[in-house]
Design a protein around this motif. Structure first.
Motif, short mmCIF file in Angstrom:
data_model
loop_
_atom_site.label_atom_id
_atom_site.label_comp_id
_atom_site.label_asym_id
_atom_site.label_seq_id
_atom_site.Cartn_x
_atom_site.Cartn_y
_atom_site.Cartn_z
N ASP A 98 0.84 -1.19 0.00
CA ASP A 98 0.00 0.00 0.00
C ASP A 98 0.88 1.25 0.00
N HIS A 99 1.92 1.19 0.84
CA HIS A 99 2.88 2.30 0.92
C HIS A 99 3.55 2.52 -0.44
N ARG A 116 13.45 3.78 -2.13
CA ARG A 116 13.14 4.47 -0.87
C ARG A 116 12.70 3.48 0.19
N MET A 117 12.13 2.37 -0.24
CA MET A 117 11.67 1.36 0.72
C MET A 117 12.85 0.81 1.50
N ILE A 156 15.44 -4.64 6.41
CA ILE A 156 14.07 -4.51 6.93
C ILE A 156 13.61 -5.84 7.50
N TYR A 158 -1.59 6.47 9.01
CA TYR A 158 -1.03 5.21 8.48
C TYR A 158 0.37 5.49 7.96
N TYR A 180 2.34 5.57 5.22
CA TYR A 180 2.77 6.52 4.21
C TYR A 180 2.54 7.96 4.66
N LEU A 221 5.15 9.13 7.19
CA LEU A 221 6.42 9.49 6.56
C LEU A 221 6.32 10.84 5.85
N GLU A 222 5.19 11.08 5.19
CA GLU A 222 4.96 12.36 4.51
C GLU A 222 5.09 13.50 5.51
N THR A 253 14.41 5.46 5.76
CA THR A 253 14.21 4.33 4.86
C THR A 253 12.75 3.91 5.07
N ASP A 254 11.95 4.05 4.04
CA ASP A 254 10.50 3.87 4.22
C ASP A 254 10.14 2.56 4.92
N GLY A 255 10.79 1.47 4.47
CA GLY A 255 10.43 0.15 4.99
C GLY A 255 10.66 0.01 6.49
N MET A 256 11.63 0.77 7.03
CA MET A 256 11.99 0.64 8.44
C MET A 256 10.90 1.15 9.38
N TYR A 316 7.85 0.32 9.34
CA TYR A 316 6.87 -0.71 9.68
C TYR A 316 7.29 -1.59 10.86
N PRO A 317 8.55 -2.07 10.87
CA PRO A 317 8.95 -2.81 12.09
C PRO A 317 8.82 -1.93 13.34
N LEU A 372 6.63 0.56 13.85
CA LEU A 372 5.20 0.63 14.21
C LEU A 372 4.76 -0.65 14.92
N HIS A 373 5.25 -1.79 14.41
CA HIS A 373 4.86 -3.07 15.02
C HIS A 373 5.42 -3.19 16.43
N ARG A 427 -5.74 -0.95 4.15
CA ARG A 427 -4.72 -0.06 4.71
C ARG A 427 -4.76 -0.16 6.22
N LYS A 428 -3.57 -0.28 6.83
CA LYS A 428 -3.49 -0.45 8.27
C LYS A 428 -3.31 0.92 8.92
N TYR A 442 -2.99 3.38 12.38
CA TYR A 442 -2.47 3.30 13.75
C TYR A 442 -3.05 4.43 14.59
#
Lengths: 447, 118
Positions: A35-36, A61-62, A68, B26, B28, B31-32, B45-48, B50-51, B53-54, B75-76, B78
């Motif tokens: 989704d992101h 960017r991910m 990760i 959420y 994205y 991060l914005e 780093t966008d992916g980082m 999520y861990p 948040l978890h 969409r998850k 928080y």
């Protein structure tokens, strides 16, 4: 725009597949990250980037997926010990429960059929029919699971019916060699028929055949574990009742064992199906341990054989054992192949594998010579003919595997060639088993 | 200007909790917002996210629910919890101590210390 969308979709699907291979990242997490990714892409596209460019920037960017994934692993360490999902993950989806119901129903019906066989059939008839009492239900499970068409279901039924007719109408001499041979080969033939059901009728596909090989290995491991667990449970129960002066052994023998055994065949298959995406397969792990050990054993056997003077003095039992050892070698070969990534370059283990195949070939050739000498000396018997035939079937496979394996280690052939050879060869075993059941008994007057 | 990654990592939790304190959000969008607040100078780093948040969810600082976005995707979202607000307050106190100390030492460096050296 439409073309761009499908292309982008394909990119995202590929990315998903890549991310999902990280064991610590669950499907829901991938959904969240996808989704992101999609939002990022559409923002970048609005800023004027093309679909491809936006995708690349968004993925960049991910961040690096292994880093990760490590973070996810720290957070969700339990995921590295993947659980077997026996309850449906999404409440209300219900498919898991329905499948469990079907499995249990089939297991009970198979158990009742086996039980009926135990009470109604004579010992020798039971031996001939045992696989016919269980395997049709296993095939039925896969036919249901894969939702095969009516024509495929009909095709699946044919070998079961024909086998049942042949083994029951042939006038076997009770306890004769040909009867035992037929009893041994019927399960082999019918197992491959189960494989047809497993492939959901798509039996020309090499992928599906390889999946069936994987399934067989895992199924065997699960069946063994269930048998061990069942054994412990029975032992404890008998012991506990014994101290209370109840003798429940007849109940165990008459009911628990046939029910447990028949049920375990179906339940083990379901367990493999339920967890195939969840846990790393164990059968290939075992091959890593047993390939070197088997090589050592084969060398020791060769040394021992070299000290025996005459070929005819080799014991008959040894010949049968050697056939079983060759089957084991082939099993090791198959399971290593089934677990190997075809694209990785040849490594140490591939060389080890080649040593195993070549050693087995030498053993096989020696056994072949011994068998031929024995047949020339003492004439042929059903056992000798079948053992000789099996030897030839295995020899052909091993010779060609050695050739392809050598080509692969030298970098002249792809691993896929070796894989294809094994999956193409599978029907040969079925044809061989069928030929043995149909042709050997009449050729020896059902002795 | 690139901000040192240790500093980014250390400030991530209070930033995320602070953003969520203003309302449900959420990944994205979070991060914005970090981007806007730092005027693009804090690169995550966008992916980082999520861990992280978890982890906050496991600690009970945030709770999550799946909703459906305007685009029709899952969409998850928080939401900060009471314990999250408490954690945020504590982090704020810690950061003010750090900021105050830094502020003093840096102001001092161009002041009396510099004079003493002269």
């Amino acid at each position: 725009m439409g073309v761009m969308d499908t292309e982008l979709q394909a990119h995202i699907d590929q990315w998903r597949g890549y991310v999902q291979r990280h064991r610590a990242i669950s499907v829901a997490d991938v959904d969240e990250m996808e989704d992101h990714l999609r939002e990022q892409i559409s923002t970048l596209q609005t800023a004027g980037l093309s679909g491809d460019e936006a995708f690349l920037v968004a993925v960049k960017r991910m961040g690096r997926m292994d880093a990760i994934s490590r973070e996810f692993a720290l957070e969700h360490s339990e995921r590295l010990w993947k659980q077997l999902v026996l309850v449906p993950e999404e409440p209300g989806s219900g498919t898991g429960n329905r499948e469990l119901m079907v499995v249990l129903a089939l297991a009970v019906v198979a158990a009742l059929t086996v039980k009926a066989g135990f009470t109604r059939l004579s010992d020798s008839a039971l031996g001939l029919n045992l696989s016919l009492l269980v395997l049709p239900f296993l095939a039925a499970y896969f036919a249901w699971k894969r939702q095969v068409s009516a024509s495929v279901a009909a095709v699946l039924l044919v070998p079961f019916v024909l086998t049942a007719l042949v083994v029951n109408l042939y006038p076997f001499e009770p306890e004769g060699a040909t009867e035992i041979i037929a009893a041994i080969h019927a399960p082999i033939l019918l197992w491959l028929v189960v494989g047809l059901a497993y492939a959901g009728g798509d039996w020309r596909s090499g992928r599906r055949r390889m999946d069936f090989i994987r399934f067989t290995g895992e199924w065997f491991v699960y069946l063994t574990l269930l048998a061990l667990g069942g054994g412990v449970l029975i032992g404890l129960t008998v012991g506990a009742f014994g101290t209370l002066d109840f003798d429940i052994e007849p109940v165990i023998e008459d009911w628990v064992l046939p029910f447990g055994a028949a049920g375990a065949v179906i339940v083990a298959a379901w367990l493999v199906e339920a967890k195939q995406n969840v846990v790393e397969n164990i059968a290939p792990v075992l091959t890593r341990v047993f390939t070197p050990l088997t090589i050592v054993m084969l060398f020791a056997l060769l040394a021992a054989l070299a000290t025996t003077r005459s070929m005819t003095s080799i014991d008959r039992d040894l010949l049968i054992l050697m056939d079983l050892i060759l089957v084991l070698v082939l099993g090791l070969l198959l399971y290593t192949i089934s677990a190997r990534d075809p694209l990785t370059p040849p490594g140490l283990f591939d060389r080890l594998q080649l040593v195993l195949v070549v050693t087995a070939l030498v053993v096989d050739a020696m056994m072949l010579a011994a068998m031929l000498t024995r047949i020339a000396e003492f004439g042929s018997t059903p056992n000798k003919v079948v053992a000789l035939g099996l030897n030839v079937v295995l020899l052909v496979n091993l010779v060609w595997s050695a050739r392809l394996g050598l080509g692969f280690v030298r970098g002249r052939r792809t691993f896929a060639a070796l894989e294809r050879w094994q999956t193409d060869y599978l029907p040969v075993y079925g044809v061989w088993a069928a030929a043995v059941i149909v042709a050997v008994p009449p050729s020896f007057d059902f002795r | 200007m690139r901000i040192d990654k240790d500093l980014v990592a250390a400030s991530a939790t209070p930033l995320v909790l602070g953003i969520l304190a203003e309302g449900e959000s959420y990944g994205y969008a979070i991060l914005e917002q970090v981007n806007q607040l730092s005027r693009g100078r804090m690169q995550w780093t966008d992916g980082m996210l999520y861990p992280l948040l978890h982890r906050l969810e496991r600690l009970g600082h945030v709770s999550s629910t799946w909703r459906v976005s305007e685009g029709g995707r899952r969409r998850k979202h928080y939401l900060i919890t009471e314990s999250g607000r408490a954690a945020l307050a504590e982090r704020q106190a810690q950061w003010s101590v750090v900021a105050e100390a830094l502020d003093q030492v840096w102001r001092g460096a161009t002041g009396p210390v510099a004079k003493g050296w002269a």
